[in-house]
Design an enzyme around this catalytic site. Structure first.
Site, PDB file in Angstrom:
ATOM      1  N   ARG A  27       2.114   4.415  -3.041  1.00  8.47           N
ATOM      2  CA  ARG A  27       1.928   5.887  -2.850  1.00  8.47           C
ATOM      3  C   ARG A  27       3.271   6.373  -2.976  1.00  8.47           C
ATOM      4  O   ARG A  27       3.318   7.563  -3.593  1.00  8.47           O
ATOM      5  CB  ARG A  27       1.439   6.094  -1.368  1.00  8.47           C
ATOM      6  N   SER A  70       0.890  -1.258   0.103  1.00 11.30           N
ATOM      7  CA  SER A  70      -0.100   0.008   0.122  1.00 11.30           C
ATOM      8  C   SER A  70       0.994   1.283   0.114  1.00 11.30           C
ATOM      9  O   SER A  70       0.716   2.140  -0.799  1.00 11.30           O
ATOM     10  CB  SER A  70      -0.650  -0.006   1.236  1.00 11.30           C
ATOM     11  N   GLN A  85      -9.811   3.972  -1.840  1.00 10.18           N
ATOM     12  CA  GLN A  85      -8.955   4.098  -2.968  1.00 10.18           C
ATOM     13  C   GLN A  85      -9.410   5.209  -4.075  1.00 10.18           C
ATOM     14  O   GLN A  85      -8.673   5.960  -4.742  1.00 10.18           O
ATOM     15  CB  GLN A  85      -8.741   2.896  -3.816  1.00 10.18           C
ATOM     16  N   GLY A 143      -6.324  -3.242  -8.205  1.00  9.22           N
ATOM     17  CA  GLY A 143      -7.201  -2.152  -7.981  1.00  9.22           C
ATOM     18  C   GLY A 143      -6.729  -0.783  -7.349  1.00  9.22           C
ATOM     19  O   GLY A 143      -7.204   0.116  -7.909  1.00  9.22           O
ATOM     20  N   LYS A 146     -13.771  -7.455  -3.648  1.00  5.31           N
ATOM     21  CA  LYS A 146     -12.255  -7.587  -3.849  1.00  5.31           C
ATOM     22  C   LYS A 146     -11.788  -8.378  -4.859  1.00  5.31           C
ATOM     23  O   LYS A 146     -12.721  -8.584  -6.118  1.00  5.31           O
ATOM     24  CB  LYS A 146     -11.522  -8.036  -2.456  1.00  5.31           C
ATOM     25  N   LYS A 187       0.855 -11.927  -6.454  1.00  3.68           N
ATOM     26  CA  LYS A 187       0.426 -10.711  -6.426  1.00  3.68           C
ATOM     27  C   LYS A 187       0.935  -9.884  -5.491  1.00  3.68           C
ATOM     28  O   LYS A 187       1.148  -8.344  -5.581  1.00  3.68           O
ATOM     29  CB  LYS A 187      -1.217 -10.646  -6.418  1.00  3.68           C
ATOM     30  N   SER A 213     -14.766   2.186  -1.379  1.00  4.51           N
ATOM     31  CA  SER A 213     -13.256   2.000  -1.167  1.00  4.51           C
ATOM     32  C   SER A 213     -12.671   3.459  -1.039  1.00  4.51           C
ATOM     33  O   SER A 213     -12.966   4.448  -1.702  1.00  4.51           O
ATOM     34  CB  SER A 213     -12.895   1.359  -2.702  1.00  4.51           C
ATOM     35  N   ASP A 235      -8.738  -5.974   4.516  1.00  4.31           N
ATOM     36  CA  ASP A 235      -8.098  -6.582   4.115  1.00  4.31           C
ATOM     37  C   ASP A 235      -7.602  -7.993   5.305  1.00  4.31           C
ATOM     38  O   ASP A 235      -6.956  -9.032   5.025  1.00  4.31           O
ATOM     39  CB  ASP A 235      -6.630  -6.377   3.732  1.00  4.31           C
TER      40      ASP A 235
END
Length: 424
Positions: free
Chosen positions: A27, A23, A164, A93, A331, A404, A162, A304
C-alpha cells in the site's frame, strides 16, 4: 530442496524482531508511486511479493531508489506511462489485483503475467466489472490483457470475495474525473484489509468516506508525497506465537504496533483463548504458554492465520472448529486441502468441508516425517514451527517458498532454539 527442523536447546525468553508488514508495504509503495513528488518509505518488507509490486510500478513510469534511510520513491503524480512490457507479478496476488484497475486507467492495452497458481486464481470480480464498463479483460494462458479507460461512477462488489478487488478500485478511482461510489454487498469479509487501504489513502490526502458498506470517492484527486515507517507484520507474528505455545517456551516478539489496524492482530486474542499468557512490553509482546486447548475460530477477517492455527490446534487438548474458511482454498495453494494432507502425515486428526475445518488435538505428532511445502510460504512456516515442537523433528520439501514473504524466517527460528538444516 529438503529442510529438516527439530527442537534444539530451548532459548529461554528469546526475542525475535518481526519484518515489516508485506500488506502495508504494498500500500505504501502504490500510494507513494502515484504521488506528485518524492516519498520516503522506511522499513519496506523485503520479499518477492514487494519486489513484484515495484517491478510492475516501474513499467508504469515510477522510479525507486534505495538509500540509507529506506526506499525513495519518485512519484508520477498519477500520470501513468506504460512502457509496453509484459508486467510480471511473480506469485503476488496483491500486486496483480491492486494494480489491474490502475492499468485500466490507460487507453492502451497492457499485459500482466505471473507464476505458480497466480494466473489461475479467481479474477471474476474484475472480469464482470470490466464487461459492464465495456473495458477489455482477456485471459490468454499465463497472460492477462487489460485495456481501459476506467471511469468513475458506481461499482458493486460482493463482500465475500477477496478484499484486494475493493482495494484495487480504491487506488484507481480517485484519479478518475468523476466521483465514484463502491457498494459492498454483505457479508463483508476481510473488511480490516479495506480499512488498511483507506488508512493509506488518507495518509496521502485522498478523500474517501465510508458509510456502512458504501465507500464514496471524490474524483480528480492528487496523491500527496508521504514519509512513513512500515509497521511489523502481524501475520508473521502468528508463527512465533505458535512457536512459543507449542514449545511452551517464553518468547518476546518485537516490532509490533500495539494499536495496529491489521486484521491479523486478532491472533493475540485467539492465542489467549487457547491458553497463551501474553504480556504487553515495549515494542511488542512477551508470549508464554503452559496448557493449550482448542476453541472455535472465525477466519472471515483473518484468512492468512489459517495454516498457523491449524498447526497449533493439532497439538492442543480438545477440539478446535474453524468457520468461514473457504477463501483459504483459493490462495497460493488450497490451504485447507494441503494442510489436511500434511497434518494427516503427522498423525493429526483433521477433517474439513468447503467452508469449515475441525481438528481434534493429539499429544504428539509423528517424528522424522517428510512433508511437502506445496510452494506456499504460509504452509511451510506453519509446518516448520510444528516440527520444531518435537525432539527429532521432520522434513519439508520446498521450504524455500518462504522467500515469497519472509526470506529470513529460518534464521529467526534458529534464534529461538530451532535447529534448521538444509539438504540439496
Amino acid at each position: 530442496m529438503d529442510t529438516h527442523f527439530h527442537r534444539s536447546k530451548p532459548n529461554i525468553d528469546a526475542s525475535v524482531t518481526l519484518p515489516s508488514s508485506k500488506s502495508l508495504s504494498h500500500r505504501a509503495l502504490i500510494t507513494a508511486s502515484l504521488a506528485d513528488g518524492d516519498s520516503l518509505i522506511h522499513g519496506i518488507s523485503e520479499s518477492k511479493d514487494t519486489e513484484a509490486t515495484m517491478n510492475v510500478l516501474s513499467h508504469l513510469g515510477v522510479q525507486f531508489e534505495r538509500i540509507q534511510e529506506g526506499i525513495l520513491v519518485h512519484g508520477i503524480g498519477g500520470k501513468l506511462a506504460y512502457d509496453g512490457a509484459v508486467m510480471d507479478c511473480n506469485e503476488s496476488g496483491s500486486t496483480l489485483r491492486f494494480l489491474i484497475p490502475l492499468v485500466a486507467l490507460l487507453e492502451k492495452k497492457a499485459t500482466f503475467t505471473g507464476h505458480g497458481r497466480l494466473m489461475e486464481r479467481p479474477q471474476s470480480v474484475y472480469e464482470e466489472l470490466f464487461r459492464q464498463k465495456n473495458l477489455v479483460f482477456e485471459k490468454e494462458g499465463p497472460f492477462l490483457h487489460v485495456q481501459g479507460s476506467l471511469r468513475g461512477g458506481e461499482y458493486t462488489v460482493n463482500g465475500d470475495v477477496s478484499s484486494q478487488f475493493i482495494s484495487g478500485l480504491l487506488f484507481a478511482l480517485p484519479l478518475c474525473k468523476e466521483d465514484s461510489v463502491i457498494h459492498i454487498v454483505p457479508p463483508f469479509e476481510s473488511a480490516s484489509y479495506v480499512r488498511l487501504t483507506l488508512d493509506a489513502l488518507q495518509r496521502s490526502k485522498i478523500v474517501c468516506d465510508m458509510h456502512g458498506n458504501d465507500i464514496y470517492i471524490k474524483g480528480n484527486q492528487v496523491y500527496q508525497p508521504i514519509d512513513c515507517i512500515v509497521e511489523g507484520d502481524d501475520s508473521q507474528m502468528a508463527f512465533f506465537i505458535e512457536l512459543a505455545m507449542v514449545q511452551k517456551t517464553p518468547l518476546r516478539i518485537l516490532n509490533v504496533n500495539h494499536d495496529s489496524h491489521q486484521g491479523d492482530h486478532v491472533i493475540l486474542e485467539i492465542a489467549k483463548r487457547m491458553g497463551a499468557f501474553i504480556e504487553e512490553i515495549d515494542g511488542g509482546y512477551r508470549v508464554a504458554a503452559d496448557e493449550i486447548h482448542g476453541t472455535e475460530i472465525d477466519l472471515q477477517d483473518c484468512p492468512d492465520l489459517g495454516p498457523t492455527l491449524f498447526a497449533l490446534a493439532s497439538v492442543t487438548e480438545g477440539t478446535s472448529h474453524f468457520i468461514n474458511a473457504s477463501r483459504l482454498r483459493v490462495k497460493e495453494s488450497d490451504r485447507i486441502a494441503c494442510m489436511e494432507e500434511e497434518l494427516k502425515k503427522l498423525g493429526c486428526n483433521i477433517q474439513s468441508t468447503i467452508d469449515t475445518v475441525t481438528i481434534r488435538g493429539i499429544d504428539k505428532i509423528k517424528e522424522n516425517v517428510h512433508l511437502e511445502g506445496h510452494n506456499d510460504h504460509r504452509i511451510v512456516m506453519a509446518l516448520s514451527v510444528l516440527l520444531a515442537s518435537i525432539e527429532n523433528g521432520g522434513y519439508i520439501h520446498g521450504a524455500e517458498a518462504i522467500t515469497k514473504s519472509y526470506p529470513d524466517f529460518f534464521e529467526d527460528l534458529e534464534k529461538c532454539g530451532v535447529e534448521v538444516k538444509k539438504y540439496d
